[in-house]
Design an enzyme around this catalytic site. Sequence first.
Site, PDB file in Angstrom:
ATOM      1  N   THR A  76       0.828  -1.206   0.000  1.00  0.00           N
ATOM      2  CA  THR A  76       0.000   0.000   0.000  1.00  0.00           C
ATOM      3  C   THR A  76       0.860   1.253   0.000  1.00  0.00           C
ATOM      4  OG1 THR A  76      -1.919  -1.033   1.056  1.00  0.00           O
ATOM      5  CG2 THR A  76      -1.661   1.340   1.373  1.00  0.00           C
ATOM      6  N   ALA A 207       5.529  -8.035   0.505  1.00  0.00           N
ATOM      7  CA  ALA A 207       6.134  -9.342   0.772  1.00  0.00           C
ATOM      8  C   ALA A 207       5.140 -10.387   1.254  1.00  0.00           C
ATOM      9  CB  ALA A 207       7.260  -9.198   1.791  1.00  0.00           C
ATOM     10  N   THR A 244      14.664   4.582   9.087  1.00  0.00           N
ATOM     11  CA  THR A 244      15.546   3.429   9.269  1.00  0.00           C
ATOM     12  C   THR A 244      14.923   2.183   8.651  1.00  0.00           C
ATOM     13  OG1 THR A 244      16.410   4.364  11.324  1.00  0.00           O
ATOM     14  CG2 THR A 244      16.742   2.006  10.975  1.00  0.00           C
ATOM     15  N   CYS A 332     -17.324  -6.761   4.356  1.00  0.00           N
ATOM     16  CA  CYS A 332     -18.008  -7.620   5.317  1.00  0.00           C
ATOM     17  C   CYS A 332     -17.708  -7.280   6.768  1.00  0.00           C
ATOM     18  CB  CYS A 332     -17.659  -9.084   5.052  1.00  0.00           C
ATOM     19  SG  CYS A 332     -15.898  -9.446   5.017  1.00  0.00           S
TER      20      CYS A 332
END
Length: 394
Positions: A76, A207, A244, A332
């Site tokens: 995102t 990932a 970081t 939902c």
Amino acid sequence: MNASLDKIYFDYAATTPVDDRVVEAMLPYFTRQFGNPSSVHIFGQEAEAALEGARETIARLLGVSSSEIVFTGCGTESDNLALRGVAFERKLRYGADRILISPVEHHAVSHTARQLADHFGFRLEFLRVDSFGMVDPDYLQKIIDRDVAIVSVIHGNNEIGTINPVAELGQICRNYQVPFHVDAVQSAAHLPLKGLEDWCDLAAFGAHKFYGPKGVGALFIRKGTPILPMLTGGGQENGIRSGTQNVPYIVGMAKAFELAQTEGLKIHASLIQFRDRIISSVQDNIKGSHLTGHPTLRLANHASFVFEGVDGNQLLILLDAAGFACSSGSACKTGDPKPSEVLLAMGISPPLALGSLRVTVGKYTTQEDVEKFVSVLPLLVHKIRKMSLELKGR
């Protein structure tokens, strides 16, 4: 892989379990090699070496330069950085103020584009899709011009599985020197992506969609693509994304991506077999069922449907009680179910769109899991329809 007692997981498009080999690769960077990659001492140098090694791995698998890979916090964020960063920069440089997206995008793209239009003066326009949710390249060719800041199209759709003709769309954008962004969050687990720089300028990854950890992503940014940083601070990630870096998760992402783009592609035959078994069983045994998405040009693990006279949320609850974890296109968990925007854009009526079901298999799915599912689903659909008729008859 039944992590929760006898429950069977059919929601691999939502997230995937972390591969044991990915966990093993990550572990040292939580404890022994815990340094900050921006530090100059040996602890920092070890962390930086791991960080750059992970970047090299992903770049090699994509066939791009390591300097073109920026690590983020998730898919995102990668989508947000691509749209906001390029749109703002091209508006500043060239006055380009149009944003073109498809109406079947993930909310990470559609909500970002909407905010840019509502609050920052951009003009949002939607590309046409057909009844399978596939973007029409001819329509893009018709409306694109140099005043377009960015075009963004999802590669493999998270909800309906349709694979878009991104190479053709990307070539049209390149002809007009308009940056083309691809949301590749779903497709990275199922499609070979080497050479993507030939047809796109930016591509987002997360990932946890390919058996890596949650909370880490990456954005490919083709060299020369104008982009304004959205996170400022210490200048990490070549000044594009300060903060970081999460070294353990980045190492895990690189390992997971390597597995997905090598051995992961080898399991496609079994995934397609499971997917097609589910699709054929539903079509043969459940009247009033409709496959959503393209019948063949779809992600290898993805089956999605709408059912006449069925409440999708109610079906999910019954499936969960029966031991199957699936998902639906409707909202939902909000308490206010609404038809899926993706399904509506494909021309599906609102009542029918509320009866949606997404079933996604993965590398831990077994034939036994699939057979159990296809034996139970028709019974549950029939149960819901019968209950609905009884309520109407009162």
